[in-house]
Enzyme design. Structure first.
Site, mmCIF file in Angstrom:
data_model
loop_
_atom_site.group_PDB
_atom_site.id
_atom_site.type_symbol
_atom_site.label_atom_id
_atom_site.label_comp_id
_atom_site.label_asym_id
_atom_site.label_seq_id
_atom_site.Cartn_x
_atom_site.Cartn_y
_atom_site.Cartn_z
ATOM 1 N N ARG A 95 0.846 -1.185 0.000
ATOM 2 C CA ARG A 95 0.000 0.000 0.000
ATOM 3 C C ARG A 95 0.887 1.243 0.000
ATOM 4 N NH1 ARG A 95 -3.156 3.165 4.659
ATOM 5 N NH2 ARG A 95 -4.108 4.695 3.262
ATOM 6 N N HIS A 140 -3.167 11.037 0.661
ATOM 7 C CA HIS A 140 -2.708 10.744 2.017
ATOM 8 C C HIS A 140 -2.155 12.037 2.624
ATOM 9 C CE1 HIS A 140 -1.207 7.349 4.795
ATOM 10 N NE2 HIS A 140 -0.943 8.485 5.430
ATOM 11 N N ASN A 184 -7.134 8.751 2.671
ATOM 12 C CA ASN A 184 -6.644 8.142 3.906
ATOM 13 C C ASN A 184 -7.040 8.961 5.129
ATOM 14 O OD1 ASN A 184 -4.694 6.244 5.409
ATOM 15 N ND2 ASN A 184 -4.020 8.278 6.049
ATOM 16 N N GLU A 185 -7.692 8.295 6.075
ATOM 17 C CA GLU A 185 -7.953 8.851 7.409
ATOM 18 C C GLU A 185 -8.467 10.290 7.394
ATOM 19 O OE1 GLU A 185 -4.776 8.429 10.172
ATOM 20 O OE2 GLU A 185 -4.642 6.263 9.950
ATOM 21 N N ASN A 325 -7.792 1.547 9.550
ATOM 22 C CA ASN A 325 -6.529 1.759 10.259
ATOM 23 C C ASN A 325 -6.811 1.810 11.754
ATOM 24 O OD1 ASN A 325 -5.479 2.126 7.705
ATOM 25 N ND2 ASN A 325 -4.969 4.283 7.966
ATOM 26 N N TYR A 327 -4.630 1.590 15.811
ATOM 27 C CA TYR A 327 -3.385 1.419 16.569
ATOM 28 C C TYR A 327 -3.615 1.244 18.066
ATOM 29 C CZ TYR A 327 -0.893 3.086 12.397
ATOM 30 O OH TYR A 327 -0.386 3.224 11.127
ATOM 31 N N GLU A 397 -3.624 -0.173 7.964
ATOM 32 C CA GLU A 397 -2.508 0.277 8.809
ATOM 33 C C GLU A 397 -2.676 -0.289 10.198
ATOM 34 O OE1 GLU A 397 -1.535 4.441 9.179
ATOM 35 O OE2 GLU A 397 -1.974 4.832 7.065
#
Length: 497
Positions: A95, A140, A184-185, A325, A327, A397
């Site tokens: 990616r 991104h 992205n995000e 994504n 974490y 991610e």
């Protein structure tokens, strides 16, 4: 540096806590990067200036050690070496993102930089030649500066510029790409870039910034999706979605107030961006809370833009799979009631929650956004599965941050192993449909306002060397073995049973 250690000598994790389900043969295992974080060559071969070029040069004091992505990992010049490393690592997919400014220096299609097109076509062909599937992100975080100066993602016109850029990418790269990510995000861009002001472009509009930004992102995604669906899908036979990000929000207690607070926070973090796409319209709790608070704050209307019926229908269903994504995990508790006039508008107060972490969770002091809680990750997968009508999910991610970049990175191995284990349990015991996992990151890189202080790579990069030498960490060697063996423990269950 290529991996040269024999597989028999690699680190393995043997723990009763890890799942012994085999990793399915068709389950994709890969790594991720982003253009501004690795490419460098910030002003070479006709590339235009992005908002992160501008931000890092204009406000060096806002970035650790005044770092920039001017050179970063120098992947613009070292892409062939990177493809060789990916090949030896054995990943199923890679990616990465395209730099909007490298392709369209002014952000608009009136001028196309053919050198930028050529760079990405060479990279994509290199991946194809080595049987590595590209997962390509169109945006991104690196908005072209000319579009930033028009108001960036708070200006709905950016959705049209993004759609035109997306069409160009589908035209020029679609023969080599079958897996597209639009954006992205958006949550990170909208909250940290337009509300808290701690990432580019550094705006602090607590009242409306996040909501204006969310509206434009969701609309931009939908426009790009429809262009692909109507003009390119039949010929290219690809698929497309958006990446959303979220921690898991665990109620801090069994009280009904804390349970409601945790669910509300999930809707403000992930639902604000995913719900219009997967269910239609903003989450109702977000509509209600922002609307009620706006009236008490003296606004003539809600600070949350209202979608028209046509917009709801246009955005709803613009996905082929769910890209996530994650974490971390937080404990969430009820904090704020809305019962009377409350002063100025604030997104940071709209959800009415408080958050904390458990001091026993593994984390690195000074890095507050990553902690090792695999059970929270599994709960997040189940929430997405149940909340968005059982979509096919890929983790785009997930990774461990440290401050040293040491080659001996057992904590990273433990983190990744635990999270893949949670996925396997979610697939086999909960029925969640997850088809891939992506480590952030392929290599240490420019971690935004943290500069080069935080390291998340499977490969160490020597940023003091003009060659930006890459060296495999223990985690790279471990991941290589996992990709080959498709098992986290010494012996997995028989997949045929």
């Amino acid at each position: 540096m290529l991996l040269t250690v024999a597989l028999a000598n690699l680190l393995v994790i043997c723990s009763s806590e890890l799942s012994d389900y085999p990793i399915p043969k068709d389950f994709m295992l890969g790594v991720a990067t982003a253009a501004y974080q690795i490419e460098g060559a910030w002003n070479e071969d006709g590339k235009g200036e992005s908002v992160w070029d501008w931000y890092s040069h204009t406000f060096p004091e806002r970035i650790d050690n005044a770092a920039t992505g001017d050179v970063a990992c120098d992947s613009y010049h070292k892409w062939e070496e990177d493809v060789a490393l990916l090949k030896e690592l054995g990943v199923d997919h890679y990616r990465f993102s395209l730099s909007w400014s490298r392709i369209l220096p002014e952000g608009t299609i009136n001028y196309v930089n053919e050198a930028g097109i050529e760079y990405y076509r060479k990279l994509l062909q290199g991946l194809a030649d080595n049987n590595i599937t590209p997962l390509v992100t169109l945006f991104h975080w690196d908005t072209p500066r000319p579009l930033h100066e028009l108001g960036g993602w708070t200006n709905p016109l950016i959705a049209d510029y993004f759609a035109e850029y997306a069409r160009l990418c589908f035209e020029r790269f679609g023969d080599l790409v079958q897996n597209w990510i639009t954006i992205n995000e958006p949550q990170t861009t909208c909250v940290q870039g337009y509300t808290e002001g701690i990432k580019a472009p550094g705006y602090s509009d607590e009242a409306e910034g996040v909501y204006l930004c969310a509206y434009t992102h969701v609309l931009a995604h939908a426009k790009a999706y429809h262009i692909y669906d109507e003009e390119f899908r039949a010929m290219q036979k690809g698929r497309i979605t958006i990446v959303v990000d979220s921690m898991w929000c665990e109620p801090a207690s069994d009280s009904s107030e804390d349970k409601e607070a945790a669910e509300t926070e999930m809707e403000f973090i992930i639902g604000l961006y995913a719900n219009p796409i997967y269910n239609g319209n903003w989450p109702q709790v977000v509509i209600d809370r922002v609307g009620n608070r706006s009236l008490l704050e003296g606004y003539p209307r809600s600070r949350l833009p209202e979608f028209t019926k046509d917009e709801i229908d246009y955005i709803n269903g613009t996905f082929d799979f769910f890209a996530l994504n994650s974490y971390s995990t937080n404990y969430i508790y009820h904090q704020i009631d809305v019962t009377e006039s409350i002063g100025n508008g604030s997104y940071l107060l709209d959800s009415g929650i408080g958050a904390k972490v458990n001091s026993t969770w593994k984390s690195i002091e000074g890095i507050g956004w990553v902690n090792d809680v695999p059970w929270g990750f599994r709960k997040l997968l189940n929430w997405v599965h149940n909340h968005y009508n059982k979509p096919d999910i890929i983790i785009t991610e997930n990774g461990w941050a440290d401050l040293t970049g040491d080659l001996q990175d057992q904590d990273r191995i433990d983190y990744v192993a635990g999270h893949i284990s949670a996925i396997l349990d979610a697939i086999n015991e909960d029925g969640v449909r997850v088809f891939g996992y992506t480590v952030w990151s392929f290599m240490d890189n420019f971690e935004w306002t943290n500069g080069y202080n935080e390291k998340l790579g499977l490969y160490q990069v020597d940023f003091d060397s003009p060659d930006r030498t890459r060296t495999a960490k223990d985690s790279a060697k471990w991941y290589q073995k996992i990709i080959k063996d498709r098992c986290l423990v010494d012996k997995c269950q028989d997949a045929s049973l």
